[in-house]
Design a protein around this motif. Sequence first.
Motif, PDB file in Angstrom:
ATOM      1  N   LEU A 171       1.938  -9.477   7.924  1.00  0.00           N
ATOM      2  CA  LEU A 171       0.974  -8.992   6.927  1.00  0.00           C
ATOM      3  C   LEU A 171       0.612 -10.103   5.945  1.00  0.00           C
ATOM      4  O   LEU A 171      -0.151  -9.880   4.999  1.00  0.00           O
ATOM      5  CB  LEU A 171       1.556  -7.823   6.124  1.00  0.00           C
ATOM      6  CG  LEU A 171       1.672  -6.448   6.769  1.00  0.00           C
ATOM      7  CD1 LEU A 171       2.777  -6.408   7.828  1.00  0.00           C
ATOM      8  CD2 LEU A 171       1.952  -5.379   5.723  1.00  0.00           C
ATOM      9  N   PRO A 176      11.472  -9.692   0.520  1.00  0.00           N
ATOM     10  CA  PRO A 176      12.236 -10.180  -0.632  1.00  0.00           C
ATOM     11  C   PRO A 176      13.686 -10.516  -0.251  1.00  0.00           C
ATOM     12  O   PRO A 176      14.170 -10.069   0.794  1.00  0.00           O
ATOM     13  CB  PRO A 176      12.222  -8.990  -1.597  1.00  0.00           C
ATOM     14  CG  PRO A 176      11.194  -8.071  -1.095  1.00  0.00           C
ATOM     15  CD  PRO A 176      10.999  -8.326   0.350  1.00  0.00           C
ATOM     16  N   LYS A 290      -8.228   0.544  14.284  1.00  0.00           N
ATOM     17  CA  LYS A 290      -7.493   0.633  15.546  1.00  0.00           C
ATOM     18  C   LYS A 290      -7.905   1.874  16.350  1.00  0.00           C
ATOM     19  O   LYS A 290      -8.002   1.846  17.560  1.00  0.00           O
ATOM     20  CB  LYS A 290      -6.004   0.723  15.191  1.00  0.00           C
ATOM     21  CG  LYS A 290      -5.046   0.485  16.278  1.00  0.00           C
ATOM     22  CD  LYS A 290      -3.626   0.539  15.747  1.00  0.00           C
ATOM     23  CE  LYS A 290      -3.228   1.945  15.329  1.00  0.00           C
ATOM     24  NZ  LYS A 290      -1.832   2.086  14.916  1.00  0.00           N
ATOM     25  N   LYS A 291      -8.194   2.963  15.601  1.00  0.00           N
ATOM     26  CA  LYS A 291      -8.497   4.243  16.254  1.00  0.00           C
ATOM     27  C   LYS A 291      -9.865   4.249  16.914  1.00  0.00           C
ATOM     28  O   LYS A 291     -10.118   5.004  17.828  1.00  0.00           O
ATOM     29  CB  LYS A 291      -8.513   5.348  15.202  1.00  0.00           C
ATOM     30  CG  LYS A 291      -7.201   5.589  14.560  1.00  0.00           C
ATOM     31  CD  LYS A 291      -7.369   6.696  13.535  1.00  0.00           C
ATOM     32  CE  LYS A 291      -6.103   6.834  12.713  1.00  0.00           C
ATOM     33  NZ  LYS A 291      -6.357   7.382  11.402  1.00  0.00           N
TER      34      LYS A 291
HETATM   35  C1  LIG Z   1       9.666 -16.857  -2.370  1.00  0.00           C
HETATM   36  C2  LIG Z   1       9.363 -15.419  -2.478  1.00  0.00           C
HETATM   37  C3  LIG Z   1       8.117 -15.168  -3.232  1.00  0.00           C
HETATM   38  C4  LIG Z   1       7.614 -13.978  -3.441  1.00  0.00           C
HETATM   39  C5  LIG Z   1       8.160 -12.737  -2.859  1.00  0.00           C
HETATM   40  C6  LIG Z   1       7.973 -11.636  -3.829  1.00  0.00           C
HETATM   41  C7  LIG Z   1       7.808 -10.416  -3.476  1.00  0.00           C
HETATM   42  C8  LIG Z   1       7.673  -9.946  -2.062  1.00  0.00           C
HETATM   43  C9  LIG Z   1       6.319  -9.421  -1.814  1.00  0.00           C
HETATM   44  C10 LIG Z   1       6.059  -8.379  -1.096  1.00  0.00           C
HETATM   45  C11 LIG Z   1       7.110  -7.609  -0.408  1.00  0.00           C
HETATM   46  C12 LIG Z   1       6.517  -6.384   0.211  1.00  0.00           C
HETATM   47  C13 LIG Z   1       7.460  -5.826   1.243  1.00  0.00           C
HETATM   48  C14 LIG Z   1       6.695  -4.887   2.103  1.00  0.00           C
HETATM   49  C15 LIG Z   1       7.290  -4.013   2.870  1.00  0.00           C
HETATM   50  C16 LIG Z   1       6.525  -3.037   3.682  1.00  0.00           C
HETATM   51  O1  LIG Z   1       7.063  -2.064   4.122  1.00  0.00           O
HETATM   52  S1  LIG Z   1       4.843  -3.308   3.931  1.00  0.00           S
HETATM   53  C17 LIG Z   1       4.331  -2.066   5.107  1.00  0.00           C
HETATM   54  C18 LIG Z   1       4.500  -2.586   6.496  1.00  0.00           C
HETATM   55  N1  LIG Z   1       4.181  -1.547   7.450  1.00  0.00           N
HETATM   56  C19 LIG Z   1       3.532  -1.782   8.567  1.00  0.00           C
HETATM   57  O2  LIG Z   1       3.174  -2.894   8.888  1.00  0.00           O
HETATM   58  C20 LIG Z   1       3.239  -0.581   9.435  1.00  0.00           C
HETATM   59  C21 LIG Z   1       1.771  -0.374   9.583  1.00  0.00           C
HETATM   60  N2  LIG Z   1       1.513   0.819  10.378  1.00  0.00           N
HETATM   61  C22 LIG Z   1       1.604   0.842  11.709  1.00  0.00           C
HETATM   62  O3  LIG Z   1       1.943  -0.123  12.369  1.00  0.00           O
HETATM   63  C23 LIG Z   1       1.241   2.127  12.376  1.00  0.00           C
HETATM   64  O4  LIG Z   1       0.513   2.902  11.461  1.00  0.00           O
HETATM   65  C24 LIG Z   1       2.448   2.932  12.871  1.00  0.00           C
HETATM   66  C25 LIG Z   1       3.102   2.227  14.074  1.00  0.00           C
HETATM   67  C26 LIG Z   1       3.485   3.146  11.781  1.00  0.00           C
HETATM   68  C27 LIG Z   1       1.954   4.323  13.349  1.00  0.00           C
HETATM   69  O5  LIG Z   1       0.917   4.155  14.277  1.00  0.00           O
HETATM   70  P1  LIG Z   1      -0.026   5.411  14.613  1.00  0.00           P
HETATM   71  O6  LIG Z   1       0.775   6.608  14.893  1.00  0.00           O
HETATM   72  O7  LIG Z   1      -0.963   4.929  15.675  1.00  0.00           O
HETATM   73  O8  LIG Z   1      -0.796   5.713  13.245  1.00  0.00           O
HETATM   74  P2  LIG Z   1      -2.024   4.900  12.606  1.00  0.00           P
HETATM   75  O9  LIG Z   1      -1.807   3.446  12.727  1.00  0.00           O
HETATM   76  O10 LIG Z   1      -3.292   5.454  13.161  1.00  0.00           O
HETATM   77  O11 LIG Z   1      -1.873   5.270  11.073  1.00  0.00           O
HETATM   78  C28 LIG Z   1      -2.238   6.562  10.580  1.00  0.00           C
HETATM   79  C29 LIG Z   1      -2.772   6.391   9.175  1.00  0.00           C
HETATM   80  O12 LIG Z   1      -1.716   5.893   8.341  1.00  0.00           O
HETATM   81  C30 LIG Z   1      -2.159   4.699   7.694  1.00  0.00           C
HETATM   82  N3  LIG Z   1      -1.005   3.817   7.494  1.00  0.00           N
HETATM   83  C31 LIG Z   1      -0.185   3.328   8.435  1.00  0.00           C
HETATM   84  N4  LIG Z   1       0.785   2.593   7.880  1.00  0.00           N
HETATM   85  C32 LIG Z   1       0.584   2.609   6.550  1.00  0.00           C
HETATM   86  C33 LIG Z   1       1.270   2.035   5.438  1.00  0.00           C
HETATM   87  N5  LIG Z   1       2.392   1.279   5.581  1.00  0.00           N
HETATM   88  N6  LIG Z   1       0.772   2.249   4.213  1.00  0.00           N
HETATM   89  C34 LIG Z   1      -0.318   3.007   4.032  1.00  0.00           C
HETATM   90  N7  LIG Z   1      -1.021   3.602   5.045  1.00  0.00           N
HETATM   91  C35 LIG Z   1      -0.567   3.393   6.297  1.00  0.00           C
HETATM   92  C36 LIG Z   1      -3.202   4.122   8.626  1.00  0.00           C
HETATM   93  O13 LIG Z   1      -4.037   3.245   7.929  1.00  0.00           O
HETATM   94  C37 LIG Z   1      -3.902   5.373   9.082  1.00  0.00           C
HETATM   95  O14 LIG Z   1      -4.756   5.777   8.015  1.00  0.00           O
HETATM   96  P3  LIG Z   1      -6.159   6.509   8.291  1.00  0.00           P
HETATM   97  O15 LIG Z   1      -6.975   5.589   9.156  1.00  0.00           O
HETATM   98  O16 LIG Z   1      -5.789   7.796   8.986  1.00  0.00           O
HETATM   99  O17 LIG Z   1      -6.757   6.699   6.932  1.00  0.00           O
END
Ligand SMILES: CC/C=C\C/C=C\C/C=C\CCC/C=C/C(=O)SCCNC(=O)CCNC(=O)[C@H](O)C(C)(C)COP(=O)(O)OP(=O)(O)OC[C@H]1O[C@@H](n2cnc3c(N)ncnc32)[C@H](O)[C@@H]1OP(=O)(O)O
Length: 292
Positions: A171, A176, A290-291
């Motif tokens: 991403l 962290p 993706k959808k």
């Molecule tokens: C030196 C150091 C310096 C600085 C560091 C300081 C700080 C650190 C900085 C940041 C740290 C952040 C740490 C972050 C951690 C996280 O968790 S970030 C989130 C990561 N998550 C993902 O990458 C997962 C993304 N999602 C997917 O891969 C898929 O959705 C799924 C496999 C989980 C499910 O797949 P499907 O069943 O096919 O569903 P869809 O993809 O169609 O999703 C449905 C719907 O949901 C929305 N969505 C999916 N994931 C998220 C999410 N994480 N947050 C919000 N929304 C999400 C997706 O967009 C779809 O929405 P709609 O299209 O229906 O509106």
Amino acid sequence: MALLAGRTVLLRAGVRLGAEAATRGGNGARRFASHRVLVEPDAAAGIATIKLKNPPVNSLSLEFLTELIICLEKLENDKTFRGIILTSDCPGIFSAGLDLREMCGKNPAHYAEYWRAVQEIWLKLYLSNMVLVAAINGASPAGGCLMALTCDYRVLADNPRYRIGLNETLLGIIAPFWFKDNLVNTIGHRAADRALQLGLLFPPTEALQVGMVDQVVPEDQIHSTALSVMSQWLAIPDHARQLTKSMMRKATADHLIKQREADIQNFVSFISKDSIQKSLQVYLEKLKQKKH
Ligand SMILES: CC/C=C\C/C=C\C/C=C\CCC/C=C/C(=O)SCCNC(=O)CCNC(=O)[C@H](O)C(C)(C)COP(=O)(O)OP(=O)(O)OC[C@H]1O[C@@H](n2cnc3c(N)ncnc32)[C@H](O)[C@@H]1OP(=O)(O)O
């Protein structure tokens, strides 16, 4: 015995807990549920099953995290329960991790509040006195994986779509140090180095090989396996197991506790950067497209 728990929840006052309800289950145990966190108590066994229910993907929004934190506090303070099974009510998804919408297009005060809640859920889970077993019945990227990593034992359902790992680099963001510490403690330094840099999401067989999970079972056996693992862990006297858990985890938790405020400031300044905001927006857009 409260060896590890008992810390304060530092969250915005007045976060709505939704339609929280407390009723008595058939076995006399209190059953409580909020909108998004279902708790199924088995008082006789001393076990509560927490089912995450924030459809469609159990993304960890501020409100969802707040409900979960309150739920964990209640269970921690209720002597009926010695163990928690953490699982999902959303088919095919354990948790999509942190809610990207909480980290996009908001102001610094919001980012700070959100990050404090993320820290809090990690500390609550990681330092719980109870036995925590993750019954991972779906995909589990990033923050979803982190929640599972806090548990004492991880059972993953055998489905190649149920990938687990810390994929932050994909991403354009960074796991962290305390995500990293938790991962290193679980799979070792070399495997964590590779997994974190490449943002690897492991399918079940590989997750088992690398030690990200402890067991892979057919999907229909996930709950029975979690129950049987739990009974094995609950056979150990609480005081001995809790002191051992504390000994194993305290240094890692203290690493964050000692620099919590600095970690929040670091997150806020990182996530507020235009380039990072742009990366997150592009990633969200890709998920949506993706959808189609
Ligand atoms: C030196 C150091 C310096 C600085 C560091 C300081 C700080 C650190 C900085 C940041 C740290 C952040 C740490 C972050 C951690 C996280 O968790 S970030 C989130 C990561 N998550 C993902 O990458 C997962 C993304 N999602 C997917 O891969 C898929 O959705 C799924 C496999 C989980 C499910 O797949 P499907 O069943 O096919 O569903 P869809 O993809 O169609 O999703 C449905 C719907 O949901 C929305 N969505 C999916 N994931 C998220 C999410 N994480 N947050 C919000 N929304 C999400 C997706 O967009 C779809 O929405 P709609 O299209 O229906 O509106």
